[in-house]
Scaffold this motif. Structure first.
Motif, PDB file in Angstrom:
ATOM      1  N   THR A   5      78.086  52.018  31.064  1.00  0.00           N
ATOM      2  CA  THR A   5      78.979  52.908  30.326  1.00  0.00           C
ATOM      3  C   THR A   5      79.768  53.782  31.303  1.00  0.00           C
ATOM      4  O   THR A   5      79.214  54.299  32.274  1.00  0.00           O
ATOM      5  CB  THR A   5      78.179  53.811  29.367  1.00  0.00           C
ATOM      6  N   ALA A   6      81.059  53.904  31.040  1.00  0.00           N
ATOM      7  CA  ALA A   6      81.930  54.754  31.854  1.00  0.00           C
ATOM      8  C   ALA A   6      82.715  55.671  30.933  1.00  0.00           C
ATOM      9  O   ALA A   6      82.996  55.335  29.777  1.00  0.00           O
ATOM     10  CB  ALA A   6      82.870  53.918  32.710  1.00  0.00           C
ATOM     11  N   THR A   7      83.080  56.836  31.450  1.00  0.00           N
ATOM     12  CA  THR A   7      83.818  57.835  30.681  1.00  0.00           C
ATOM     13  C   THR A   7      85.169  58.095  31.345  1.00  0.00           C
ATOM     14  O   THR A   7      85.266  58.156  32.576  1.00  0.00           O
ATOM     15  CB  THR A   7      83.020  59.151  30.608  1.00  0.00           C
ATOM     16  N   LEU A   8      86.183  58.273  30.529  1.00  0.00           N
ATOM     17  CA  LEU A   8      87.515  58.549  31.051  1.00  0.00           C
ATOM     18  C   LEU A   8      87.541  59.899  31.767  1.00  0.00           C
ATOM     19  O   LEU A   8      87.065  60.905  31.251  1.00  0.00           O
ATOM     20  CB  LEU A   8      88.530  58.568  29.910  1.00  0.00           C
ATOM     21  N   VAL A   9      88.104  59.918  32.972  1.00  0.00           N
ATOM     22  CA  VAL A   9      88.348  61.170  33.676  1.00  0.00           C
ATOM     23  C   VAL A   9      89.745  61.672  33.331  1.00  0.00           C
ATOM     24  O   VAL A   9      89.928  62.803  32.897  1.00  0.00           O
ATOM     25  CB  VAL A   9      88.214  60.994  35.205  1.00  0.00           C
ATOM     26  N   PHE A  10      90.744  60.798  33.500  1.00  0.00           N
ATOM     27  CA  PHE A  10      92.123  61.170  33.162  1.00  0.00           C
ATOM     28  C   PHE A  10      92.982  59.920  33.150  1.00  0.00           C
ATOM     29  O   PHE A  10      92.788  59.014  33.957  1.00  0.00           O
ATOM     30  CB  PHE A  10      92.677  62.162  34.186  1.00  0.00           C
ATOM     31  N   SER A  11      93.914  59.901  32.218  1.00  0.00           N
ATOM     32  CA  SER A  11      94.874  58.805  32.125  1.00  0.00           C
ATOM     33  C   SER A  11      96.272  59.349  32.358  1.00  0.00           C
ATOM     34  O   SER A  11      96.644  60.397  31.814  1.00  0.00           O
ATOM     35  CB  SER A  11      94.796  58.137  30.742  1.00  0.00           C
ATOM     36  N   TYR A  12      97.050  58.631  33.166  1.00  0.00           N
ATOM     37  CA  TYR A  12      98.395  59.077  33.526  1.00  0.00           C
ATOM     38  C   TYR A  12      99.391  57.950  33.214  1.00  0.00           C
ATOM     39  O   TYR A  12      99.766  57.168  34.100  1.00  0.00           O
ATOM     40  CB  TYR A  12      98.426  59.457  35.010  1.00  0.00           C
ATOM     41  N   PRO A  13      99.814  57.844  31.956  1.00  0.00           N
ATOM     42  CA  PRO A  13     100.683  56.734  31.548  1.00  0.00           C
ATOM     43  C   PRO A  13     102.014  56.681  32.293  1.00  0.00           C
ATOM     44  O   PRO A  13     102.606  55.604  32.425  1.00  0.00           O
ATOM     45  CB  PRO A  13     100.905  57.000  30.046  1.00  0.00           C
ATOM     46  N   GLN A  42     102.626  56.708  35.278  1.00  0.00           N
ATOM     47  CA  GLN A  42     102.518  55.790  36.409  1.00  0.00           C
ATOM     48  C   GLN A  42     101.579  54.643  36.078  1.00  0.00           C
ATOM     49  O   GLN A  42     101.258  53.823  36.937  1.00  0.00           O
ATOM     50  CB  GLN A  42     102.027  56.543  37.653  1.00  0.00           C
ATOM     51  N   ASP A  43     101.157  54.561  34.821  1.00  0.00           N
ATOM     52  CA  ASP A  43     100.245  53.530  34.337  1.00  0.00           C
ATOM     53  C   ASP A  43      98.971  53.443  35.174  1.00  0.00           C
ATOM     54  O   ASP A  43      98.509  52.361  35.523  1.00  0.00           O
ATOM     55  CB  ASP A  43     100.928  52.166  34.278  1.00  0.00           C
ATOM     56  N   LEU A  44      98.406  54.610  35.470  1.00  0.00           N
ATOM     57  CA  LEU A  44      97.147  54.653  36.207  1.00  0.00           C
ATOM     58  C   LEU A  44      96.137  55.528  35.461  1.00  0.00           C
ATOM     59  O   LEU A  44      96.527  56.464  34.747  1.00  0.00           O
ATOM     60  CB  LEU A  44      97.352  55.208  37.621  1.00  0.00           C
ATOM     61  N   ALA A  45      94.877  55.210  35.627  1.00  0.00           N
ATOM     62  CA  ALA A  45      93.802  56.002  35.021  1.00  0.00           C
ATOM     63  C   ALA A  45      92.565  55.884  35.891  1.00  0.00           C
ATOM     64  O   ALA A  45      92.411  54.926  36.662  1.00  0.00           O
ATOM     65  CB  ALA A  45      93.503  55.516  33.601  1.00  0.00           C
ATOM     66  N   VAL A  46      91.692  56.868  35.771  1.00  0.00           N
ATOM     67  CA  VAL A  46      90.408  56.839  36.468  1.00  0.00           C
ATOM     68  C   VAL A  46      89.298  57.027  35.442  1.00  0.00           C
ATOM     69  O   VAL A  46      89.366  57.941  34.609  1.00  0.00           O
ATOM     70  CB  VAL A  46      90.315  57.938  37.551  1.00  0.00           C
ATOM     71  N   THR A  48      97.589  58.466  45.787  1.00  0.00           N
ATOM     72  CA  THR A  48      98.138  59.785  45.460  1.00  0.00           C
ATOM     73  C   THR A  48      97.657  60.255  44.095  1.00  0.00           C
ATOM     74  O   THR A  48      97.208  61.393  43.919  1.00  0.00           O
ATOM     75  CB  THR A  48      99.674  59.755  45.487  1.00  0.00           C
ATOM     76  N   VAL A  49      97.756  59.367  43.105  1.00  0.00           N
ATOM     77  CA  VAL A  49      97.368  59.732  41.744  1.00  0.00           C
ATOM     78  C   VAL A  49      95.852  59.832  41.610  1.00  0.00           C
ATOM     79  O   VAL A  49      95.323  60.807  41.060  1.00  0.00           O
ATOM     80  CB  VAL A  49      97.943  58.714  40.741  1.00  0.00           C
ATOM     81  N   ALA A  50      95.139  58.829  42.112  1.00  0.00           N
ATOM     82  CA  ALA A  50      93.677  58.808  41.947  1.00  0.00           C
ATOM     83  C   ALA A  50      93.011  59.970  42.680  1.00  0.00           C
ATOM     84  O   ALA A  50      92.050  60.560  42.165  1.00  0.00           O
ATOM     85  CB  ALA A  50      93.119  57.483  42.432  1.00  0.00           C
ATOM     86  N   ASP A  51      93.506  60.310  43.864  1.00  0.00           N
ATOM     87  CA  ASP A  51      92.926  61.441  44.597  1.00  0.00           C
ATOM     88  C   ASP A  51      93.025  62.729  43.794  1.00  0.00           C
ATOM     89  O   ASP A  51      92.081  63.531  43.757  1.00  0.00           O
ATOM     90  CB  ASP A  51      93.623  61.625  45.949  1.00  0.00           C
ATOM     91  N   GLN A  52      94.163  62.953  43.158  1.00  0.00           N
ATOM     92  CA  GLN A  52      94.333  64.165  42.348  1.00  0.00           C
ATOM     93  C   GLN A  52      93.402  64.162  41.138  1.00  0.00           C
ATOM     94  O   GLN A  52      92.806  65.191  40.798  1.00  0.00           O
ATOM     95  CB  GLN A  52      95.792  64.280  41.881  1.00  0.00           C
ATOM     96  N   ILE A  53      93.277  62.999  40.506  1.00  0.00           N
ATOM     97  CA  ILE A  53      92.419  62.919  39.321  1.00  0.00           C
ATOM     98  C   ILE A  53      90.955  63.157  39.702  1.00  0.00           C
ATOM     99  O   ILE A  53      90.226  63.891  39.024  1.00  0.00           O
ATOM    100  CB  ILE A  53      92.589  61.550  38.631  1.00  0.00           C
ATOM    101  N   VAL A  54      90.523  62.541  40.792  1.00  0.00           N
ATOM    102  CA  VAL A  54      89.133  62.712  41.238  1.00  0.00           C
ATOM    103  C   VAL A  54      88.874  64.159  41.635  1.00  0.00           C
ATOM    104  O   VAL A  54      87.830  64.736  41.304  1.00  0.00           O
ATOM    105  CB  VAL A  54      88.821  61.758  42.409  1.00  0.00           C
ATOM    106  N   ARG A  55      89.846  64.759  42.323  1.00  0.00           N
ATOM    107  CA  ARG A  55      89.662  66.131  42.822  1.00  0.00           C
ATOM    108  C   ARG A  55      89.835  67.187  41.739  1.00  0.00           C
ATOM    109  O   ARG A  55      89.050  68.134  41.630  1.00  0.00           O
ATOM    110  CB  ARG A  55      90.673  66.382  43.949  1.00  0.00           C
ATOM    111  N   ASP A  56      90.890  67.034  40.910  1.00  0.00           N
ATOM    112  CA  ASP A  56      91.256  68.088  39.958  1.00  0.00           C
ATOM    113  C   ASP A  56      91.049  67.718  38.492  1.00  0.00           C
ATOM    114  O   ASP A  56      91.248  68.557  37.616  1.00  0.00           O
ATOM    115  CB  ASP A  56      92.734  68.470  40.156  1.00  0.00           C
ATOM    116  N   GLY A  57      90.711  66.475  38.230  1.00  0.00           N
ATOM    117  CA  GLY A  57      90.533  66.046  36.851  1.00  0.00           C
ATOM    118  C   GLY A  57      91.834  65.766  36.122  1.00  0.00           C
ATOM    119  O   GLY A  57      91.834  65.471  34.928  1.00  0.00           O
ATOM    120  N   ARG A  58      92.946  65.818  36.839  1.00  0.00           N
ATOM    121  CA  ARG A  58      94.257  65.546  36.255  1.00  0.00           C
ATOM    122  C   ARG A  58      95.268  65.371  37.387  1.00  0.00           C
ATOM    123  O   ARG A  58      94.940  65.586  38.553  1.00  0.00           O
ATOM    124  CB  ARG A  58      94.705  66.705  35.337  1.00  0.00           C
ATOM    125  N   VAL A  59      96.490  64.985  37.029  1.00  0.00           N
ATOM    126  CA  VAL A  59      97.559  64.868  38.009  1.00  0.00           C
ATOM    127  C   VAL A  59      98.286  66.201  38.091  1.00  0.00           C
ATOM    128  O   VAL A  59      98.838  66.674  37.102  1.00  0.00           O
ATOM    129  CB  VAL A  59      98.545  63.737  37.635  1.00  0.00           C
TER     130      VAL A  59
END
Length: 356
Positions: A115-123, A125-129, A251-262
């Motif tokens: 099971t995985a949980t969404l951290v953040f989706s950034y449509p 740039q069509d990327l999500a973590v 660029t996008v994934a680092d921000q999501i992992v670090r800050d929970g959003r872009v």
């Protein structure tokens, strides 16, 4: 879930359409590139290469990277993902996660889906973590390459779960770099526009979304996202696919992992809501401004609802897609000129672009 369309550039322009690899479709406009003539350098004598050497390279890369490519199952369908770090973060496409919050992820080391949980989706740039709720032993993060070093002609492998066939690999080359492509939304309207995409001939099929485009050094150089369809044939246009470059992914994934959003999109915006304006001859002739965001770039430049934007810098604007594509080539903070009509008169105004 994944027929896709795109735009080709060069001496010939290919008319085709773009869609996300999860089923959205739309129309892409042509892209052209300039060719320059340079004096040819002396040719180096190529070193003969044994076919078994290349085969060994393929097998080595597949053995090294495939364990970092996972299958992501949402309520709406199935796609792929890439292990981003040892903490269980997985990067995939926003259209793979859709509106979901929890997912089933099958890794190379897990016998059963995790099971995985969404951290953040950034449509945009069509990327999500997404993040695994429990990190299994032996989880291996992928190595991401340098997008600036990607060259046309280099061999690449696409890894993912096309049509639900997990751990599948296809091969091709980098066909072009720096492509700007647009994908339509589910209603056939203009969707997201992506700049600096990597074009590849490696077959990309439904389910490859969010997987890995890998070079022979075993580094991920892109995330497959779009594939071309031929509207005349009504099916896939073989050998035309697009991947989000690794630099943007990081660029996008680092921000999501670090800050929970872009927090810093790097994408320029005018700060308007607009629609394609059609003239008396029923031809697209600009972007009608429906709403201007207070304090945004357009507001500060004096644009207002009812204006029709016909140019951005040196680029003619005829549709909302062409405006989006022109903005994708710019950066926040850049100064440019907007050409528009108001009450039948053409006007120009300087604008400092904001951030999307």
């Amino acid at each position: 879930m994944d027929a896709c369309r795109s735009r080709a550039s060069g001496l010939a322009v290919l008319a085709c359409s773009l869609a996300l690899l999860a089923g959205c479709s739309g129309v892409g406009s042509p892209v052209t590139t300039r060719a320059t003539t340079t004096q040819a350098a002396p040719r180096a004598t190529p070193t003969p290469r044994d076919g078994t050497d290349l085969q060994s390279d393929y097998q080595r890369v597949i053995k090294d990277v495939l364990p970092s490519v996972v299958q992501v199952q949402s309520d709406d369908g199935l796609g792929s993902g890439v292990v981003y770090d040892g903490k269980g973060h997985i990067v995939t496409n926003a259209h793979v996660v859709g509106d979901g919050r929890t997912f089933q992820v099958t890794t190379a080391t897990s016998e059963e889906p995790l099971t995985a949980t969404l951290v953040f989706s950034y449509p945009q740039q069509d990327l999500a973590v997404v993040k695994l709720d429990k990190v299994p032993g032996g989880l291996r993060a992928a190595a991401f390459g340098d997008s600036s070093k990607v060259e046309v002609g280099q061999i690449v492998l696409a890894m993912g779960s096309p049509l639900g066939l997990s751990s599948s690999v296809t091969q091709g080359i980098v066909s072009a770099t720096g492509r700007t492509v647009s994908a339509g939304d589910e209603d056939g309207g203009p969707g997201a526009t992506f700049a600096n995409m990597v074009q590849t001939s490696a077959p990309i099929n439904p389910g490859n979304s969010g997987g890995a485009l890998v070079d022979l050094d075993g580094r991920v150089i892109g995330i497959p996202t779009l594939a071309a369809t031929d509207p005349d044939l009504g099916g896939a246009a073989a050998g035309i696919g697009f991947a989000i470059p690794a630099s943007m992914v990081r660029t996008v994934a680092d921000q999501i992992v670090r800050d929970g959003r872009v927090t810093d999109s790097g994408r320029a915006a005018l700060g308007i809501t607009g629609r394609t304006y059609v003239d008396a001859g029923y031809q697209p002739a600009g972007v009608a401004v429906v709403e201007v965001r207070e304090g945004g770039a357009a507001d500060k430049a004096g644009l207002r609802a009812g204006d029709v934007i016909t140019g951005l810098g040196d680029t003619d604007i005829t549709t909302i897609t062409s405006l989006t594509e022109a903005l994708a080539e710019e950066r926040p903070g850049a100064r440019t000129t907007v050409t528009f009509t108001r009450d039948g008169s053409e006007k120009k105004t300087d604008v400092t672009l904001g951030e999307q």
